[in-house]
Design a protein around this motif. Sequence first.
Motif, PDB file in Angstrom:
ATOM      1  N   LEU A  58     -48.430 -95.150  -7.837  1.00  0.00           N
ATOM      2  CA  LEU A  58     -48.688 -93.719  -7.680  1.00  0.00           C
ATOM      3  C   LEU A  58     -47.818 -93.122  -6.564  1.00  0.00           C
ATOM      4  O   LEU A  58     -47.283 -92.027  -6.705  1.00  0.00           O
ATOM      5  CB  LEU A  58     -50.173 -93.482  -7.379  1.00  0.00           C
ATOM      6  N   PHE A  59     -47.632 -93.858  -5.482  1.00  0.00           N
ATOM      7  CA  PHE A  59     -46.824 -93.361  -4.368  1.00  0.00           C
ATOM      8  C   PHE A  59     -45.337 -93.602  -4.597  1.00  0.00           C
ATOM      9  O   PHE A  59     -44.528 -92.681  -4.512  1.00  0.00           O
ATOM     10  CB  PHE A  59     -47.263 -94.035  -3.054  1.00  0.00           C
ATOM     11  N   HIS A  60     -44.969 -94.856  -4.861  1.00  0.00           N
ATOM     12  CA  HIS A  60     -43.565 -95.234  -4.911  1.00  0.00           C
ATOM     13  C   HIS A  60     -42.835 -94.740  -6.158  1.00  0.00           C
ATOM     14  O   HIS A  60     -41.623 -94.545  -6.115  1.00  0.00           O
ATOM     15  CB  HIS A  60     -43.414 -96.752  -4.810  1.00  0.00           C
ATOM     16  N   MET A  61     -43.534 -94.585  -7.244  1.00  0.00           N
ATOM     17  CA  MET A  61     -42.851 -94.177  -8.473  1.00  0.00           C
ATOM     18  C   MET A  61     -43.165 -92.735  -8.857  1.00  0.00           C
ATOM     19  O   MET A  61     -42.254 -91.915  -8.991  1.00  0.00           O
ATOM     20  CB  MET A  61     -43.226 -95.127  -9.606  1.00  0.00           C
ATOM     21  N   ILE A  62     -44.421 -92.415  -9.028  1.00  0.00           N
ATOM     22  CA  ILE A  62     -44.781 -91.094  -9.553  1.00  0.00           C
ATOM     23  C   ILE A  62     -44.561 -90.000  -8.511  1.00  0.00           C
ATOM     24  O   ILE A  62     -43.856 -89.028  -8.771  1.00  0.00           O
ATOM     25  CB  ILE A  62     -46.237 -91.110 -10.074  1.00  0.00           C
ATOM     26  N   LEU A  63     -45.160 -90.153  -7.328  1.00  0.00           N
ATOM     27  CA  LEU A  63     -45.024 -89.101  -6.311  1.00  0.00           C
ATOM     28  C   LEU A  63     -43.571 -88.929  -5.874  1.00  0.00           C
ATOM     29  O   LEU A  63     -43.094 -87.801  -5.744  1.00  0.00           O
ATOM     30  CB  LEU A  63     -45.923 -89.400  -5.107  1.00  0.00           C
ATOM     31  N   SER A  64     -42.857 -90.021  -5.656  1.00  0.00           N
ATOM     32  CA  SER A  64     -41.455 -89.892  -5.242  1.00  0.00           C
ATOM     33  C   SER A  64     -40.621 -89.217  -6.330  1.00  0.00           C
ATOM     34  O   SER A  64     -39.749 -88.390  -6.023  1.00  0.00           O
ATOM     35  CB  SER A  64     -40.867 -91.244  -4.862  1.00  0.00           C
ATOM     36  N   LEU A  65     -40.879 -89.536  -7.586  1.00  0.00           N
ATOM     37  CA  LEU A  65     -40.150 -88.886  -8.681  1.00  0.00           C
ATOM     38  C   LEU A  65     -40.476 -87.395  -8.758  1.00  0.00           C
ATOM     39  O   LEU A  65     -39.576 -86.560  -8.920  1.00  0.00           O
ATOM     40  CB  LEU A  65     -40.471 -89.569 -10.009  1.00  0.00           C
ATOM     41  N   LEU A  66     -41.745 -87.049  -8.616  1.00  0.00           N
ATOM     42  CA  LEU A  66     -42.139 -85.637  -8.658  1.00  0.00           C
ATOM     43  C   LEU A  66     -41.507 -84.843  -7.509  1.00  0.00           C
ATOM     44  O   LEU A  66     -41.055 -83.713  -7.703  1.00  0.00           O
ATOM     45  CB  LEU A  66     -43.661 -85.496  -8.620  1.00  0.00           C
ATOM     46  N   ILE A  67     -41.456 -85.429  -6.329  1.00  0.00           N
ATOM     47  CA  ILE A  67     -40.847 -84.740  -5.196  1.00  0.00           C
ATOM     48  C   ILE A  67     -39.343 -84.586  -5.411  1.00  0.00           C
ATOM     49  O   ILE A  67     -38.764 -83.542  -5.100  1.00  0.00           O
ATOM     50  CB  ILE A  67     -41.172 -85.470  -3.878  1.00  0.00           C
ATOM     51  N   LEU A  68     -38.713 -85.596  -5.973  1.00  0.00           N
ATOM     52  CA  LEU A  68     -37.292 -85.497  -6.284  1.00  0.00           C
ATOM     53  C   LEU A  68     -37.034 -84.382  -7.301  1.00  0.00           C
ATOM     54  O   LEU A  68     -36.105 -83.575  -7.136  1.00  0.00           O
ATOM     55  CB  LEU A  68     -36.762 -86.831  -6.812  1.00  0.00           C
ATOM     56  N   VAL A  69     -37.848 -84.305  -8.342  1.00  0.00           N
ATOM     57  CA  VAL A  69     -37.711 -83.241  -9.352  1.00  0.00           C
ATOM     58  C   VAL A  69     -37.911 -81.877  -8.705  1.00  0.00           C
ATOM     59  O   VAL A  69     -37.155 -80.928  -8.973  1.00  0.00           O
ATOM     60  CB  VAL A  69     -38.700 -83.472 -10.517  1.00  0.00           C
ATOM     61  N   LEU A  70     -38.915 -81.753  -7.842  1.00  0.00           N
ATOM     62  CA  LEU A  70     -39.167 -80.484  -7.154  1.00  0.00           C
ATOM     63  C   LEU A  70     -37.966 -80.080  -6.306  1.00  0.00           C
ATOM     64  O   LEU A  70     -37.517 -78.929  -6.346  1.00  0.00           O
ATOM     65  CB  LEU A  70     -40.419 -80.596  -6.279  1.00  0.00           C
ATOM     66  N   PHE A  71     -37.421 -81.015  -5.553  1.00  0.00           N
ATOM     67  CA  PHE A  71     -36.289 -80.723  -4.670  1.00  0.00           C
ATOM     68  C   PHE A  71     -35.047 -80.326  -5.466  1.00  0.00           C
ATOM     69  O   PHE A  71     -34.406 -79.319  -5.178  1.00  0.00           O
ATOM     70  CB  PHE A  71     -36.009 -81.927  -3.771  1.00  0.00           C
ATOM     71  N   VAL A  72     -34.716 -81.105  -6.490  1.00  0.00           N
ATOM     72  CA  VAL A  72     -33.524 -80.809  -7.306  1.00  0.00           C
ATOM     73  C   VAL A  72     -33.692 -79.485  -8.038  1.00  0.00           C
ATOM     74  O   VAL A  72     -32.758 -78.669  -8.091  1.00  0.00           O
ATOM     75  CB  VAL A  72     -33.237 -81.968  -8.286  1.00  0.00           C
ATOM     76  N   SER A  73     -34.866 -79.239  -8.598  1.00  0.00           N
ATOM     77  CA  SER A  73     -35.069 -77.979  -9.320  1.00  0.00           C
ATOM     78  C   SER A  73     -35.031 -76.779  -8.375  1.00  0.00           C
ATOM     79  O   SER A  73     -34.579 -75.697  -8.766  1.00  0.00           O
ATOM     80  CB  SER A  73     -36.372 -78.006 -10.118  1.00  0.00           C
ATOM     81  N   SER A  74     -35.477 -76.949  -7.134  1.00  0.00           N
ATOM     82  CA  SER A  74     -35.411 -75.834  -6.186  1.00  0.00           C
ATOM     83  C   SER A  74     -33.958 -75.524  -5.806  1.00  0.00           C
ATOM     84  O   SER A  74     -33.604 -74.348  -5.650  1.00  0.00           O
ATOM     85  CB  SER A  74     -36.256 -76.121  -4.949  1.00  0.00           C
ATOM     86  N   ILE A  75     -33.140 -76.549  -5.685  1.00  0.00           N
ATOM     87  CA  ILE A  75     -31.707 -76.323  -5.422  1.00  0.00           C
ATOM     88  C   ILE A  75     -31.073 -75.629  -6.629  1.00  0.00           C
ATOM     89  O   ILE A  75     -30.314 -74.660  -6.483  1.00  0.00           O
ATOM     90  CB  ILE A  75     -30.978 -77.645  -5.098  1.00  0.00           C
ATOM     91  N   PHE A  76     -31.389 -76.126  -7.811  1.00  0.00           N
ATOM     92  CA  PHE A  76     -30.870 -75.520  -9.047  1.00  0.00           C
ATOM     93  C   PHE A  76     -31.275 -74.045  -9.137  1.00  0.00           C
ATOM     94  O   PHE A  76     -30.454 -73.191  -9.462  1.00  0.00           O
ATOM     95  CB  PHE A  76     -31.389 -76.294 -10.262  1.00  0.00           C
ATOM     96  N   GLU A  77     -32.525 -73.746  -8.823  1.00  0.00           N
ATOM     97  CA  GLU A  77     -33.018 -72.365  -8.900  1.00  0.00           C
ATOM     98  C   GLU A  77     -32.332 -71.468  -7.872  1.00  0.00           C
ATOM     99  O   GLU A  77     -32.018 -70.315  -8.159  1.00  0.00           O
ATOM    100  CB  GLU A  77     -34.534 -72.338  -8.699  1.00  0.00           C
TER     101      GLU A  77
END
Length: 146
Positions: A17-36
Motif C-alpha cells: 500500500l505504501f511502496h507501490m500504490i501510494l508512491s505511484l499515486l503521488i507520482l501520477v499526481l506530480f506528473v499530471s500537475s506539471i502537465f496541467e
Amino acid sequence: MSHIPQNYANHKRIHPLFHMILSLLILVLFVSSIFELVRSFCSGIPVFPAFLMLLVSLIVLIIFLLLRSYPLKAQDRAVRAEENLRHYVLTQQLFDPRLTMGQIVALRFASDSEFPALCQKAAAENMSPDAIKKAIRSWRSDYYRI
C-alpha cells in the motif's frame, strides 16, 4: 504470530500500500500537475489553479518522503542503542566509532556468536551493509523494523 525465518534473500520488507500504490499515486499526481501547468501556459488559460495543483502535489510529495524518513531515523537510533548494548554485553566494550549507521543496521542480523568478530571486520575493512549481510552465517531475524 508465526514468521517465516529470515535470511539475506527475504529480509527486506515491502508494504504494498505504501511502496507501490501510494508512491505511484503521488507520482501520477506530480506528473499530471506539471502537465496541467504546461498546458495552462500554452493554451492561455489561467495558470493559478494549475500552479496550486503543482504546489499541493509538491507538499504531498514532501510529506510522503518525510513520512518514511522520520520513523526510520528514530528506529536507527533505537537499533544503534540496542546493538551497542548487545556489543557491550558480549565484549565489555562499546562499538568501534568507525562503524556507520548502515553497518550497525546490517550487523543487527548477526547471531551473538559471530556478532563481535563481524563488528571488528566491518569497521576494519569498511564493509558495505550489503557485504555485512552476505557475510552472516547464522541469521538473527528482525521482524519489527519498518
